[in-house]
Structures are given as C-alpha cells and as structure tokens.
Design a protein around this motif. Structure first.
Motif, PDB file in Angstrom:
ATOM      1  N   LYS A 194      31.316 130.032  72.476  1.00  0.00           N
ATOM      2  CA  LYS A 194      31.690 128.859  73.273  1.00  0.00           C
ATOM      3  C   LYS A 194      32.988 128.274  72.727  1.00  0.00           C
ATOM      4  O   LYS A 194      33.102 127.995  71.528  1.00  0.00           O
ATOM      5  CB  LYS A 194      30.582 127.806  73.236  1.00  0.00           C
ATOM      6  CG  LYS A 194      30.893 126.634  74.120  1.00  0.00           C
ATOM      7  CD  LYS A 194      29.742 125.673  74.241  1.00  0.00           C
ATOM      8  CE  LYS A 194      30.252 124.633  75.166  1.00  0.00           C
ATOM      9  NZ  LYS A 194      29.679 123.574  75.546  1.00  0.00           N
ATOM     10  N   ASP A 195      33.971 128.106  73.621  1.00  0.00           N
ATOM     11  CA  ASP A 195      35.268 127.523  73.266  1.00  0.00           C
ATOM     12  C   ASP A 195      35.926 128.249  72.091  1.00  0.00           C
ATOM     13  O   ASP A 195      36.538 127.635  71.223  1.00  0.00           O
ATOM     14  CB  ASP A 195      35.116 126.025  72.953  1.00  0.00           C
ATOM     15  CG  ASP A 195      34.557 125.242  74.119  1.00  0.00           C
ATOM     16  OD1 ASP A 195      34.866 125.598  75.275  1.00  0.00           O
ATOM     17  OD2 ASP A 195      33.798 124.277  73.888  1.00  0.00           O
TER      18      ASP A 195
ATOM     19  N   HIS B 171      28.183 136.787  75.349  1.00  0.00           N
ATOM     20  CA  HIS B 171      28.168 135.764  76.403  1.00  0.00           C
ATOM     21  C   HIS B 171      29.320 134.818  76.056  1.00  0.00           C
ATOM     22  O   HIS B 171      29.365 134.291  74.944  1.00  0.00           O
ATOM     23  CB  HIS B 171      26.818 135.031  76.350  1.00  0.00           C
ATOM     24  CG  HIS B 171      26.713 133.858  77.261  1.00  0.00           C
ATOM     25  ND1 HIS B 171      25.879 133.836  78.340  1.00  0.00           N
ATOM     26  CD2 HIS B 171      27.327 132.657  77.253  1.00  0.00           C
ATOM     27  CE1 HIS B 171      25.973 132.664  78.953  1.00  0.00           C
ATOM     28  NE2 HIS B 171      26.858 131.944  78.300  1.00  0.00           N
ATOM     29  N   PHE B 172      30.243 134.613  77.006  1.00  0.00           N
ATOM     30  CA  PHE B 172      31.434 133.811  76.734  1.00  0.00           C
ATOM     31  C   PHE B 172      31.484 132.602  77.658  1.00  0.00           C
ATOM     32  O   PHE B 172      31.332 132.745  78.870  1.00  0.00           O
ATOM     33  CB  PHE B 172      32.701 134.643  76.949  1.00  0.00           C
ATOM     34  CG  PHE B 172      32.756 135.903  76.125  1.00  0.00           C
ATOM     35  CD1 PHE B 172      33.152 135.875  74.804  1.00  0.00           C
ATOM     36  CD2 PHE B 172      32.408 137.122  76.693  1.00  0.00           C
ATOM     37  CE1 PHE B 172      33.215 137.040  74.054  1.00  0.00           C
ATOM     38  CE2 PHE B 172      32.462 138.292  75.960  1.00  0.00           C
ATOM     39  CZ  PHE B 172      32.867 138.257  74.632  1.00  0.00           C
ATOM     40  N   GLU B 173      31.749 131.442  77.089  1.00  0.00           N
ATOM     41  CA  GLU B 173      31.906 130.234  77.902  1.00  0.00           C
ATOM     42  C   GLU B 173      33.068 129.407  77.356  1.00  0.00           C
ATOM     43  O   GLU B 173      33.102 129.062  76.175  1.00  0.00           O
ATOM     44  CB  GLU B 173      30.628 129.399  77.877  1.00  0.00           C
ATOM     45  CG  GLU B 173      30.686 128.248  78.844  1.00  0.00           C
ATOM     46  CD  GLU B 173      29.324 127.601  79.077  1.00  0.00           C
ATOM     47  OE1 GLU B 173      29.336 126.466  79.590  1.00  0.00           O
ATOM     48  OE2 GLU B 173      28.302 128.200  78.761  1.00  0.00           O
TER      49      GLU B 173
ATOM     50  N   ILE C 235      28.351 146.507  79.855  1.00  0.00           N
ATOM     51  CA  ILE C 235      27.820 145.174  79.563  1.00  0.00           C
ATOM     52  C   ILE C 235      27.306 144.525  80.847  1.00  0.00           C
ATOM     53  O   ILE C 235      27.864 143.565  81.351  1.00  0.00           O
ATOM     54  CB  ILE C 235      28.833 144.272  78.825  1.00  0.00           C
ATOM     55  CG1 ILE C 235      30.242 144.446  79.366  1.00  0.00           C
ATOM     56  CG2 ILE C 235      28.777 144.473  77.343  1.00  0.00           C
ATOM     57  CD1 ILE C 235      31.283 143.572  78.689  1.00  0.00           C
ATOM     58  N   LYS C 236      26.225 145.071  81.348  1.00  0.00           N
ATOM     59  CA  LYS C 236      25.596 144.547  82.558  1.00  0.00           C
ATOM     60  C   LYS C 236      25.201 143.088  82.338  1.00  0.00           C
ATOM     61  O   LYS C 236      24.630 142.730  81.307  1.00  0.00           O
ATOM     62  CB  LYS C 236      24.353 145.370  82.885  1.00  0.00           C
ATOM     63  CG  LYS C 236      23.619 144.891  84.108  1.00  0.00           C
ATOM     64  CD  LYS C 236      22.392 145.735  84.384  1.00  0.00           C
ATOM     65  CE  LYS C 236      21.657 145.193  85.591  1.00  0.00           C
ATOM     66  NZ  LYS C 236      20.469 146.002  85.890  1.00  0.00           N
ATOM     67  N   GLY C 237      25.549 142.247  83.316  1.00  0.00           N
ATOM     68  CA  GLY C 237      25.153 140.847  83.267  1.00  0.00           C
ATOM     69  C   GLY C 237      25.946 139.993  82.296  1.00  0.00           C
ATOM     70  O   GLY C 237      25.580 138.851  82.021  1.00  0.00           O
ATOM     71  N   VAL C 238      27.052 140.487  81.781  1.00  0.00           N
ATOM     72  CA  VAL C 238      27.867 139.704  80.839  1.00  0.00           C
ATOM     73  C   VAL C 238      28.375 138.436  81.530  1.00  0.00           C
ATOM     74  O   VAL C 238      28.644 138.424  82.724  1.00  0.00           O
ATOM     75  CB  VAL C 238      29.042 140.544  80.283  1.00  0.00           C
ATOM     76  CG1 VAL C 238      30.027 140.908  81.374  1.00  0.00           C
ATOM     77  CG2 VAL C 238      29.756 139.819  79.145  1.00  0.00           C
ATOM     78  N   VAL C 239      28.491 137.357  80.775  1.00  0.00           N
ATOM     79  CA  VAL C 239      28.967 136.082  81.308  1.00  0.00           C
ATOM     80  C   VAL C 239      30.339 135.766  80.720  1.00  0.00           C
ATOM     81  O   VAL C 239      30.522 135.789  79.502  1.00  0.00           O
ATOM     82  CB  VAL C 239      27.976 134.936  80.986  1.00  0.00           C
ATOM     83  CG1 VAL C 239      28.547 133.592  81.393  1.00  0.00           C
ATOM     84  CG2 VAL C 239      26.644 135.185  81.675  1.00  0.00           C
TER      85      VAL C 239
ATOM     86  N   ASN D  66      39.618 132.138  79.973  1.00  0.00           N
ATOM     87  CA  ASN D  66      40.963 132.641  80.231  1.00  0.00           C
ATOM     88  C   ASN D  66      40.921 134.141  79.951  1.00  0.00           C
ATOM     89  O   ASN D  66      40.811 134.564  78.799  1.00  0.00           O
ATOM     90  CB  ASN D  66      41.983 131.949  79.333  1.00  0.00           C
ATOM     91  CG  ASN D  66      43.395 132.402  79.620  1.00  0.00           C
ATOM     92  OD1 ASN D  66      43.621 133.421  80.266  1.00  0.00           O
ATOM     93  ND2 ASN D  66      44.362 131.652  79.125  1.00  0.00           N
ATOM     94  N   LEU D  67      40.980 134.936  81.025  1.00  0.00           N
ATOM     95  CA  LEU D  67      40.911 136.391  80.913  1.00  0.00           C
ATOM     96  C   LEU D  67      42.239 137.042  81.312  1.00  0.00           C
ATOM     97  O   LEU D  67      42.266 138.167  81.802  1.00  0.00           O
ATOM     98  CB  LEU D  67      39.764 136.910  81.794  1.00  0.00           C
ATOM     99  CG  LEU D  67      38.380 136.363  81.437  1.00  0.00           C
ATOM    100  CD1 LEU D  67      37.354 136.735  82.498  1.00  0.00           C
ATOM    101  CD2 LEU D  67      37.940 136.864  80.073  1.00  0.00           C
ATOM    102  N   ALA D  68      43.325 136.332  81.082  1.00  0.00           N
ATOM    103  CA  ALA D  68      44.650 136.841  81.448  1.00  0.00           C
ATOM    104  C   ALA D  68      44.946 138.132  80.690  1.00  0.00           C
ATOM    105  O   ALA D  68      44.761 138.214  79.476  1.00  0.00           O
ATOM    106  CB  ALA D  68      45.726 135.794  81.149  1.00  0.00           C
TER     107      ALA D  68
END
Length: 190
Positions: A71-72, A91-93, A107-111, A116-118
């Motif tokens: 997280k962050d 799991h990324f938030e 990675i099925k179901g990854v969050v 920022n996925l640039a």
C-alpha cells in the motif's frame, strides 16, 4: 542460512544497512522501510503487509511473494518476472510501479487499485480477473496478454489492442473505450 522472522513489525528500517538480510518473513508488517537497491534474491515474504515502503531497484531473483499487500509503496523498475512463481500473489494499492515488468507472469486475480503503472510491461502475462481499477496505464505494454474478466473500471491512459490480447469478459467504462480503439486511428466524438 536464511533467518526466519514471523509476526514482527518493522518501522522506518533501512534494509540497505543489513549485510545479511534475513531470508524468510511470515505475517510481518513493514512501514516506511527502505528496500531500494537491496538484493532480496531468494528471500520469502508470506502474508506480509508493506505500507509506504521503497523497493525501487531491488533485486528479486527467486524472491517469493506470497499473499503480500503493498500500500502506497514505491516499486520502480522491478523485474517481477524473476520472482519465484510458486504461489506468486501480490496485491497493490496506491503504489507507483513505473517501468516495472510482469513479463509472462501468472497472477490471476492480481489487484492494481489506484496505481501508477506507466510504462509497465505486461507482455505475455496471464492476468485474468485482474483489477486495474482507477490506475494510470500510460505507456503500459499489453502484448499477447490474457486479460479475460479483468476490471478496468475508471482505469485511464491505456492502449490495449483486442487483436493482440485476450479480453473476453473484461470490464471497461464507456468513457474509456478509445483505449481499445487507439490502434485504429479512429476519431471518436463525445
């Protein structure tokens, strides 16, 4: 020999100072820790939580990341495809993963919520049921990527060619459909 750590809390630890990083962490919490440029090869993280940590440039060769939440966190330029694929489940938030790579990862179901996925490389990855909700995908690479039933609600700046990726059952907002049509050079009016 790897040291085993369980149910511990680490706050503002600079792991660059550790010459021999303990190898196995289970159910540990890390807050404001610095792992940047650290060699995490062959380390195992299971059921761990990371908040506001910096992993930029860390080495992940055969690193196990099993049911871990970030997280962050700052995770710039990481090669996640070099991680151990056994039970790989991050799991990324609210994270910054710019210039990282998930090439051919399963990675099925990854969050990836509000991330920022640039410029992230998702080529050949199997991301069915992934959640990209509210994430910035500017320049992210999707090539031969499995995205069936993935959630792109409120995601933006993506360019996904339906002819080059499997997107059956994926969820997109009506306002962002131009990201699926970009390669056709169409003029879309509101």
């Amino acid at each position: 020999m790897n040291e085993y750590r369980s149910d511990e809390q680490f706050n503002a630890v600079n792991f660059k100072d550790y010459l021999d990083l303990p190898g196995d962490f289970e159910e540990c919490d890390f807050s404001n820790c610095d792992f940047s440029e650290v060699n995490l090869s062959a380390c195992r993280f299971t059921d761990c939580h990371f908040e506001a940590c910096n992993f930029s440039g860390a080495k992940l060769l055969k690193t196990a990341i099993q049911n871990c939440h970030f997280k962050d966190c700052k995770l710039l330029g990481l090669a996640f495809e070099t991680c151990s694929d056994f039970a790989f489940s991050p799991h990324f938030e609210g994270c910054n993963l710019q210039h990282s790579s998930f090439y051919a990862c399963l990675i099925k179901g990854v969050v990836f919520r509000n991330c920022n996925l640039a410029e992230v490389d998702f080529s050949d990855a199997k991301l069915n049921e992934a959640n990209f909700e509210s994430s910035d995908l500017r320049g992210a690479i999707f090539s031969q990527t499995l995205l069936e039933k993935a959630n792109f609600s409120q995601a933006f700046n993506f360019n996904i060619d339906p002819n080059q990726n499997r997107i059956k059952g994926a969820i997109f907002d009506r306002d962002s459909l131009e990201g699926l049509l970009y390669n056709y050079a169409l003029q879309i009016k509101a």
